[in-house]
Motif scaffolding. Structure first.
Motif, mmCIF file in Angstrom:
data_model
loop_
_atom_site.group_PDB
_atom_site.id
_atom_site.type_symbol
_atom_site.label_atom_id
_atom_site.label_comp_id
_atom_site.label_asym_id
_atom_site.label_seq_id
_atom_site.Cartn_x
_atom_site.Cartn_y
_atom_site.Cartn_z
ATOM 1 N N GLY A 8 0.820 -1.216 0.000
ATOM 2 C CA GLY A 8 0.000 0.000 0.000
ATOM 3 C C GLY A 8 0.846 1.255 0.000
ATOM 4 O O GLY A 8 0.493 2.270 0.618
ATOM 5 N N ALA A 9 1.963 1.223 -0.699
ATOM 6 C CA ALA A 9 2.942 2.311 -0.646
ATOM 7 C C ALA A 9 2.381 3.624 -1.160
ATOM 8 O O ALA A 9 1.611 3.656 -2.128
ATOM 9 C CB ALA A 9 4.177 1.926 -1.452
ATOM 10 N N LYS A 10 2.793 4.697 -0.535
ATOM 11 C CA LYS A 10 2.473 6.040 -1.024
ATOM 12 C C LYS A 10 3.428 6.471 -2.126
ATOM 13 O O LYS A 10 3.046 7.234 -3.014
ATOM 14 C CB LYS A 10 2.528 7.052 0.126
ATOM 15 N N LEU A 11 4.675 5.998 -2.063
ATOM 16 C CA LEU A 11 5.696 6.401 -3.024
ATOM 17 C C LEU A 11 6.456 5.185 -3.531
ATOM 18 O O LEU A 11 6.709 4.241 -2.775
ATOM 19 C CB LEU A 11 6.709 7.361 -2.379
ATOM 20 N N ILE A 12 6.837 5.240 -4.809
ATOM 21 C CA ILE A 12 7.795 4.309 -5.396
ATOM 22 C C ILE A 12 8.935 5.155 -5.954
ATOM 23 O O ILE A 12 8.687 6.139 -6.655
ATOM 24 C CB ILE A 12 7.196 3.500 -6.558
ATOM 25 N N TYR A 13 10.162 4.765 -5.664
ATOM 26 C CA TYR A 13 11.321 5.477 -6.207
ATOM 27 C C TYR A 13 12.014 4.613 -7.249
ATOM 28 O O TYR A 13 12.340 3.447 -7.002
ATOM 29 C CB TYR A 13 12.316 5.827 -5.093
ATOM 30 N N LEU A 14 12.263 5.207 -8.424
ATOM 31 C CA LEU A 14 13.010 4.536 -9.494
ATOM 32 C C LEU A 14 13.869 5.572 -10.197
ATOM 33 O O LEU A 14 13.375 6.636 -10.596
ATOM 34 C CB LEU A 14 12.058 3.908 -10.505
ATOM 35 N N ALA A 15 15.149 5.273 -10.362
ATOM 36 C CA ALA A 15 16.046 6.129 -11.137
ATOM 37 C C ALA A 15 16.271 5.504 -12.502
ATOM 38 O O ALA A 15 16.596 4.322 -12.599
ATOM 39 C CB ALA A 15 17.377 6.312 -10.419
ATOM 40 N N ASN A 16 16.106 6.286 -13.542
ATOM 41 C CA ASN A 16 16.353 5.801 -14.906
ATOM 42 C C ASN A 16 16.953 6.928 -15.732
ATOM 43 O O ASN A 16 16.256 7.899 -16.031
ATOM 44 C CB ASN A 16 15.049 5.314 -15.556
ATOM 45 N N PRO A 17 18.251 6.828 -16.114
ATOM 46 C CA PRO A 17 19.227 5.790 -15.819
ATOM 47 C C PRO A 17 19.510 5.661 -14.313
ATOM 48 O O PRO A 17 19.232 6.570 -13.543
ATOM 49 C CB PRO A 17 20.473 6.253 -16.577
ATOM 50 N N ASP A 18 20.082 4.527 -13.966
ATOM 51 C CA ASP A 18 20.223 4.158 -12.565
ATOM 52 C C ASP A 18 21.537 4.622 -11.961
ATOM 53 O O ASP A 18 22.574 4.648 -12.619
ATOM 54 C CB ASP A 18 20.130 2.629 -12.440
ATOM 55 N N ASN A 19 21.473 4.957 -10.702
ATOM 56 C CA ASN A 19 22.644 5.157 -9.857
ATOM 57 C C ASN A 19 22.490 4.163 -8.703
ATOM 58 O O ASN A 19 21.452 4.193 -8.032
ATOM 59 C CB ASN A 19 22.673 6.599 -9.337
ATOM 60 N N PRO A 20 23.409 3.221 -8.502
ATOM 61 C CA PRO A 20 24.832 3.313 -8.815
ATOM 62 C C PRO A 20 25.329 2.489 -10.007
ATOM 63 O O PRO A 20 26.538 2.462 -10.241
ATOM 64 C CB PRO A 20 25.464 2.762 -7.543
ATOM 65 N N MET A 21 24.463 1.807 -10.751
ATOM 66 C CA MET A 21 24.959 0.859 -11.746
ATOM 67 C C MET A 21 25.125 1.461 -13.139
ATOM 68 O O MET A 21 25.845 0.917 -13.970
ATOM 69 C CB MET A 21 24.038 -0.363 -11.810
ATOM 70 N N GLY A 22 24.440 2.556 -13.429
ATOM 71 C CA GLY A 22 24.545 3.175 -14.752
ATOM 72 C C GLY A 22 23.681 2.522 -15.804
ATOM 73 O O GLY A 22 23.674 2.956 -16.962
ATOM 74 N N THR A 23 22.955 1.478 -15.436
ATOM 75 C CA THR A 23 22.082 0.788 -16.380
ATOM 76 C C THR A 23 20.806 1.589 -16.597
ATOM 77 O O THR A 23 20.518 2.549 -15.861
ATOM 78 C CB THR A 23 21.747 -0.618 -15.866
ATOM 79 N N TRP A 24 20.027 1.183 -17.593
ATOM 80 C CA TRP A 24 18.825 1.948 -17.909
ATOM 81 C C TRP A 24 17.777 1.062 -18.564
ATOM 82 O O TRP A 24 18.072 -0.016 -19.076
ATOM 83 C CB TRP A 24 19.164 3.126 -18.808
ATOM 84 N N HIS A 25 16.535 1.536 -18.506
ATOM 85 C CA HIS A 25 15.417 0.913 -19.204
ATOM 86 C C HIS A 25 14.983 1.809 -20.349
ATOM 87 O O HIS A 25 15.017 3.044 -20.240
ATOM 88 C CB HIS A 25 14.227 0.709 -18.260
ATOM 89 N N GLU A 26 14.536 1.206 -21.424
ATOM 90 C CA GLU A 26 13.986 1.984 -22.526
ATOM 91 C C GLU A 26 12.655 2.606 -22.116
ATOM 92 O O GLU A 26 11.992 2.154 -21.179
ATOM 93 C CB GLU A 26 13.805 1.093 -23.758
ATOM 94 N N ALA A 27 12.271 3.635 -22.848
ATOM 95 C CA ALA A 27 11.085 4.406 -22.509
ATOM 96 C C ALA A 27 9.845 3.526 -22.369
ATOM 97 O O ALA A 27 9.021 3.732 -21.463
ATOM 98 C CB ALA A 27 10.850 5.483 -23.566
ATOM 99 N N ALA A 28 9.697 2.557 -23.255
ATOM 100 C CA ALA A 28 8.483 1.738 -23.240
ATOM 101 C C ALA A 28 8.327 0.999 -21.914
ATOM 102 O O ALA A 28 7.193 0.805 -21.436
ATOM 103 C CB ALA A 28 8.520 0.749 -24.404
ATOM 104 N N VAL A 29 9.443 0.586 -21.304
ATOM 105 C CA VAL A 29 9.379 -0.114 -20.021
ATOM 106 C C VAL A 29 8.832 0.812 -18.940
ATOM 107 O O VAL A 29 7.979 0.426 -18.121
ATOM 108 C CB VAL A 29 10.772 -0.639 -19.633
ATOM 109 N N ILE A 30 9.305 2.045 -18.931
ATOM 110 C CA ILE A 30 8.853 3.013 -17.931
ATOM 111 C C ILE A 30 7.395 3.390 -18.182
ATOM 112 O O ILE A 30 6.607 3.547 -17.238
ATOM 113 C CB ILE A 30 9.753 4.253 -17.933
ATOM 114 N N GLU A 31 7.020 3.532 -19.428
ATOM 115 C CA GLU A 31 5.634 3.865 -19.743
ATOM 116 C C GLU A 31 4.683 2.768 -19.272
ATOM 117 O O GLU A 31 3.611 3.059 -18.726
ATOM 118 C CB GLU A 31 5.494 4.111 -21.245
#
Length: 370
Positions: free
Chosen positions: A155-178
């Motif tokens: 029942g979270a109020k917030l979700i945190y996601l970094a894209n591109p990511d810190n600390p790994m530098g990896t990333w998801h394409e836009a469609a994944v985030i959408e």
């Protein structure tokens, strides 16, 4: 005679600093670093136009900064095709995260993040009494599906996601985030931290309506624009959410010269293009340095590269300590299994030369301790 009467929450918290700065490390070691490659700073420097604008503004630092950051918000809004009502400017993403958590998180409220993700967010959640629920990375990427599932469960109020990511530098394409945005549970807000978006490949930034109440996007002038010391960030969100920041933010928290410098940097698109090119070259150099030492560098969409040291976290920590002892400041991820890596910021050639010289010696010394 008694001291201050802290709240029960503050009394229960440890005195925590999310990151130990390079200056603190220099004081501890009694010598300056020869290469500063650990704080995800942009060592290639800000636009000369930004420096000139800030120098010119310094004569009028007797004035408070514009409490509305009007000119900067107007320029960002025009570039993004939104209105200034969709934007709030604050003291870097760190400051904006603190305000947002204060707006939404009461003691005991659930908040979801990834194990090993940006620790300053966790620091703010703890400071307001929230309860953190964490999910592991998946193949060195943050896991959108797991974050959504944990948010539904808690029942979270917030979700945190970094894209591109810190600390790994990896990333998801836009469609994944959408897709992730479309799965955000009712009553939950997704924080999409895009601090490194200026370095990311085309197709990384998702198409999200600024009015969408399910998400707030955070960006900064610290990374691509090389103004980390100026502390300027901004958030993009629905006007109702953005207006709420006025209830809690420090209205005169923005340094006047920093506002002016950020606007000049934002308008110098040619300098940003040069920075991106320099970072591409430096990213390739770090990858080659890793390869020359029998190591693998993670693909990165940021201004740093995570290098897999080929062992466990203890081995990587030993490598890190040996590199720092040679005067090269770098950092590493905090949590397993990502802590098998060290993390090296992109920087000028001379600083990467220092890292290239230090790494083989550090690997040899760390291997001798096994």
């Amino acid at each position: 005679m008694t001291g201050p009467r802290f709240t029960d929450l503050v009394n229960a918290l440890p005195a925590t600093v999310p990151f130990v700065g390079p200056e603190t490390a220099e004081r501890a070691r009694g010598a300056p670093f020869t290469a500063r490659l650990g704080a995800n700073e942009n060592g290639f420097g800000p636009s000369p136009k930004a420096i000139a604008a800030m120098n010119a503004a310094n004569a009028e630092q007797w004035k408070y900064g514009d409490a509305q950051s009007h000119d900067l918000r107007a320029a960002i809004a025009e570039r993004l095709g939104i209105t200034p009502a969709h934007l709030v400017v604050g003291e870097g993403i760190d400051g904006l995260l603190g305000y947002l958590v204060r707006l939404l998180v009461a003691p005991g409220d659930a908040v979801v993040t990834s194990e090993g993700a940006y620790p300053t967010f966790n620091y703010h959640v703890a400071g307001f009494g929230g309860t953190l629920h964490k999910v592991p990375y998946k193949d060195d990427h943050e896991d959108p599906a797991a974050l959504i599932a944990k948010a539904r469960e808690s029942g979270a109020k917030l979700i945190y996601l970094a894209n591109p990511d810190n600390p790994m530098g990896t990333w998801h394409e836009a469609a994944v985030i959408e897709r992730m945005v479309n799965e955000v549970p009712e009553g939950t807000l997704l924080i999409l931290d895009e601090a490194y978006i200026e370095f990311a490949p085309d197709g990384t930034a998702p198409q999200i309506a600024a009015d969408d109440p399910r998400v707030i996007r955070m960006r900064t002038f610290s990374k691509g624009y090389a103004l980390a010391g100026a502390r300027v960030g901004y958030a993009i969100g629905a006007p109702t959410l953005i207006t709420a920041f006025d209830k809690v933010r420090n209205h005169f928290g923005m340094n006047r010269a920093a506002q002016i410098g950020a606007l000049a940097a934002f308008n110098d698109r040619a300098h940003l293009a040069r920075i991106r090119a320099a970072c591409t070259t430096a990213r390739a150099r770090i990858t080659q340095i890793a390869r020359d030492n029998g190591l693998n560098a993670m693909p990165s969409a940021t201004n740093f590269v995570a290098v897999d040291c080929g062992g466990d976290g203890d081995f990587a920590r030993s490598v890190l300590a040996e590199i720092i002892a040679q005067g090269v400041f770098i950092r590493m991820p905090f949590c397993a299994p990502q802590d098998r890596c060290i993390r090296v910021s992109l920087g000028p050639e001379a600083e990467l030369d220092a890292f290239a010289a230090a790494l083989p010696r550090a690997l040899k010394a760390a291997s001798a301790k096994i």
